[in-house]
Design an enzyme around this catalytic site. Structure first.
Site, PDB file in Angstrom:
ATOM      1  N   HIS A 353       0.831  -1.204   0.000  1.00 23.84           N
ATOM      2  CA  HIS A 353       0.000   0.000   0.000  1.00 23.84           C
ATOM      3  C   HIS A 353       0.869   1.258   0.000  1.00 23.84           C
ATOM      4  O   HIS A 353       1.037   1.930   1.021  1.00 23.84           O
ATOM      5  CB  HIS A 353      -0.937  -0.011   1.209  1.00 23.84           C
ATOM      6  N   ALA A 355       2.573   4.546  -2.919  1.00 22.78           N
ATOM      7  CA  ALA A 355       2.211   5.419  -4.040  1.00 22.78           C
ATOM      8  C   ALA A 355       2.204   4.677  -5.370  1.00 22.78           C
ATOM      9  O   ALA A 355       1.467   5.046  -6.291  1.00 22.78           O
ATOM     10  CB  ALA A 355       3.151   6.614  -4.095  1.00 22.78           C
ATOM     11  N   HIS A 395      -7.204   6.767  -2.780  1.00 28.28           N
ATOM     12  CA  HIS A 395      -7.988   5.718  -2.116  1.00 28.28           C
ATOM     13  C   HIS A 395      -7.255   5.024  -0.981  1.00 28.28           C
ATOM     14  O   HIS A 395      -7.892   4.448  -0.092  1.00 28.28           O
ATOM     15  CB  HIS A 395      -8.477   4.693  -3.142  1.00 28.28           C
ATOM     16  N   ASP A 396      -5.915   5.044  -0.962  1.00 31.96           N
ATOM     17  CA  ASP A 396      -5.152   4.451   0.148  1.00 31.96           C
ATOM     18  C   ASP A 396      -4.210   5.478   0.784  1.00 31.96           C
ATOM     19  O   ASP A 396      -3.194   5.101   1.394  1.00 31.96           O
ATOM     20  CB  ASP A 396      -4.348   3.246  -0.349  1.00 31.96           C
ATOM     21  N   ASP A 505      -8.896  -1.801  -7.738  1.00 30.35           N
ATOM     22  CA  ASP A 505      -8.126  -1.891  -6.493  1.00 30.35           C
ATOM     23  C   ASP A 505      -7.615  -3.306  -6.237  1.00 30.35           C
ATOM     24  O   ASP A 505      -6.520  -3.490  -5.711  1.00 30.35           O
ATOM     25  CB  ASP A 505      -9.012  -1.422  -5.332  1.00 30.35           C
ATOM     26  N   GLN A 556      -3.457 -17.418  -3.484  1.00 29.44           N
ATOM     27  CA  GLN A 556      -3.761 -16.670  -4.702  1.00 29.44           C
ATOM     28  C   GLN A 556      -4.767 -17.406  -5.585  1.00 29.44           C
ATOM     29  O   GLN A 556      -5.627 -16.781  -6.202  1.00 29.44           O
ATOM     30  CB  GLN A 556      -2.475 -16.395  -5.483  1.00 29.44           C
TER      31      GLN A 556
END
Length: 602
Positions: A353, A355, A395-396, A505, A556
């Site tokens: 999380h 940039a 958003h984060d 996202d 995953q």
């Protein structure tokens, strides 16, 4: 910008979809209620039986039948009470009664045409038909002077009339219920204010119809529908993980509350704003930006070429590309200052999380808008495009590298501030707007107040849509809304924007394998870092955060099958071009399975 991308930005709007009614009634025609005005408006002629049901349900017909019942009841009472006095008019009264019974048998015939054998599921209906038939036979025999004497006929008819009278009172009671229903409607002081209340009223009226008693299973279904709407559970999705490897994911993705949606759309502005030209970032960066509309865009390579400024550069590039400074009245200098602040607010030490993830979501949204033609399909205005990019960028913002469960379990100040509801999502958007309120960053300073409120509302809605606790509810809502039609109004548009935001996202498993693998490794290692922290604190380790028990390939595969693949399948209903992403999803699952098999063999 490539020619293909340029063309995709200027495609004509998608033709409005028409809803086709493929089937009006089931095979058995078991009392289906249809809005005939809607059906006829679409050029579809309703079956004759449905028209007949409409006639029988008509208020005037109901009053006419009730009038016949009253007159017939009076006639029967007179003949029973004044047996001797009416004897001289026996033939005339028999003829009159024969007329009434003929009308009643005709009504029964019409109802049988509508409901078929379902009509005879009621014992009262069978009893009624038998009595009418026997009464007809007795009266006809009496009029024809058959072997049944006049006295015998009258005595038999008298007994049958008593039973018939009982049934008449029952019919009057049904008519009274109908009358009370009409009276309640007329005396209502306030009209129904919401579609859900109107739906409940319609379903309740269905329950009050006579034919519903002949179909107990349908009655139960209608009652269940009313309950689900009243309890606001219509979008609640129940899911059960039969596979053991999916159970952690189900526990992780806890259902949350849906947010209210406003149906306003920001208008364009003609305010002239001085625009600062795009800075020359160098040939390598500009070359990479030319491919930013592609799904195989490598954000890691781009961030390296941009010297860690990927979020700032891609946002500046897209706002200039769509001319959003000019059309929305944004101050370009203050906007770039705001984006730099957002980029700096992301924690570089976060493995996932950070940039780069924010820039990746921005680029992903750009792919949806351009290459997948979401702008035309969703009828997005320039203000909506700006909302999509800004929401993706923030958003984060200021993410601590820990998830909501951790913050809630440790009674973190953020969890206390936001009452354990979408803690991080509320924090990100609130912090971003706090940064925007600073004079040097307030790029919406010259935007009209009402337009600014609408933009703010939509940005908040999109950021809150990234809360994974809403995944199943939002997916069910989207599927219900777009299973048979496209975007029709502002509510639809906002829901589509939210779903694209959520998909972008979490959509890394749908990227080409190289990017999919790198993002998966980063997010799982960030989860493991939280698990290590929880282990040190002696508290329960969150789902998917224990590095000693969780297998990355296995997790995953489970995450992709349970969440990502269904999400893209649902999104495909509205945006068909995402089927390209599904191809990558299938390929990536195979790669993870190969790694899993290799790990087992070793």
């Amino acid at each position: 910008m490539s020619e293909r991308n340029s063309q995709s930005l200027h495609m004509s709007k998608v033709r409005s979809k028409t809803r086709k009614i493929s089937q009006i009634l089931g095979n058995k025609n078991e009392g289906v209620v249809i809005d005939y005005q809607t059906v006829e408006a679409q050029g579809i002629k309703p079956p004759s039986s449905i028209k007949l049901e409409d006639i029988l349900s008509n208020k005037l017909i109901a009053w006419f039948i009730s009038l016949l019942i009253i007159i017939y009841t009076i006639l029967v009472i007179i003949r029973i009470s004044f047996e001797i006095e009416t004897d001289i008019y026996a033939t005339e009264l028999d003829i009159l009664e024969l007329v009434f019974l003929s009308l009643f048998i005709f009504e029964v015939f019409l109802r049988v045409l509508v409901y078929h054998l379902l009509y005879f599921k009621s014992i009262w209906n069978i009893f009624d038909v038998i009595i009418i038939a026997v009464c007809l036979i007795v009266i006809i025999s009496s009029l024809l002077n058959s072997s049944i004497t006049q006295n015998q006929a009258f005595k038999l008819g008298k007994v049958l009339r008593i039973f018939r009278l009982f049934l008449m009172f029952r019919k009057i009671n049904i008519i009274k219920k109908y009358k009370d229903k009409i009276s309640r409607r007329k005396s209502a002081v306030v009209n129904l204010s919401s579609p859900s209340e109107k739906v409940i009223e319609i379903l309740t009226s269905v329950l009050e119809m006579e034919w519903i008693a002949y179909h107990s299973s349908l009655k139960t279904d209608v009652e269940w529908c009313i309950y689900m709407i009243k309890e606001q559970k219509i979008y609640q999705t129940n899911i059960r993980a039969d596979k053991e490897e999916f159970r952690d994911f189900v526990n992780w993705a806890v259902n949350g509350q849906l947010e209210e949606i406003e149906d306003e759309t920001p208008a364009k502005t003609d305010i002239y704003v001085k625009v600062v030209p795009i800075e020359n970032y160098g040939s390598e960066v500009e070359s990479l930006l030319a491919d930013s509309h592609k799904w195989d865009f490598d954000i890691f390579k781009f961030d390296k070429a941009a010297e860690g400024k990927s979020l700032e550069i891609i946002m500046g590039h897209l706002f200039s590309l769509y001319n959003l400074y000019l059309t929305q009245g944004f101050d370009s200098v203050k906007f770039l200052s705001f984006i730099r602040g957002i980029q700096m607010g992301y924690h570089k030490e976060n493995i996932y999380h950070n940039a780069i993830h924010a820039a990746d979501v921005v680029q992903s949204y750009y792919y949806f808008l351009s290459s997948c033609q979401a702008i035309d399909i969703c009828q997005l205005m320039d203000s909506d495009i700006a909302v999509c990019f800004i929401s993706s960028a923030i958003h984060d913002y200021d993410h601590p590298g820990l998830n909501n469960i951790y913050l809630i379990n440790t009674s973190d100040s953020l969890a206390i501030t936001y009452n354990d509801k979408s803690v991080l999502e509320n924090f990100h958007v609130a912090s971003a707007f706090k940064l925007l309120s600073e004079e040097k960053n307030n790029f919406m300073e010259k935007v009209q107040r009402e337009d600014k409120k609408k933009i703010r509302f939509k940005i908040i809605s999109l950021v809150l849509a990234t809360d994974f606790a809403r995944h199943f509810n939002d997916l069910g809502k989207f599927q219900l809304r777009f299973s048979s039609s496209g975007v029709k109004d502002d509510d639809d548009k906002l829901l589509a924007m939210e779903m694209m935001m959520h998909t972008n996202d979490v959509g890394n498993p749908s990227r080409p394998w190289k990017l999919c693998y790198e993002w998966a490794t980063k997010v799982m290692n960030e989860f493991f870092a939280q698990g290590d922290k929880e282990r040190e604190m002696g508290i329960m380790i969150s789902n998917l955060c224990d590095r000693y028990t969780v297998s990355i390939p296995k997790s995953q595969i489970g995450f992709t099958e349970l969440f990502i693949e269904p999400t893209f399948h649902v999104l495909e209903m509205l945006i068909p071009n995402v089927n390209e992403n599904l191809k990558y999803i299938i390929e990536n699952k195979e790669h993870w399975k190969e790694i899993l098999e290799n790990n087992k063999s070793n």
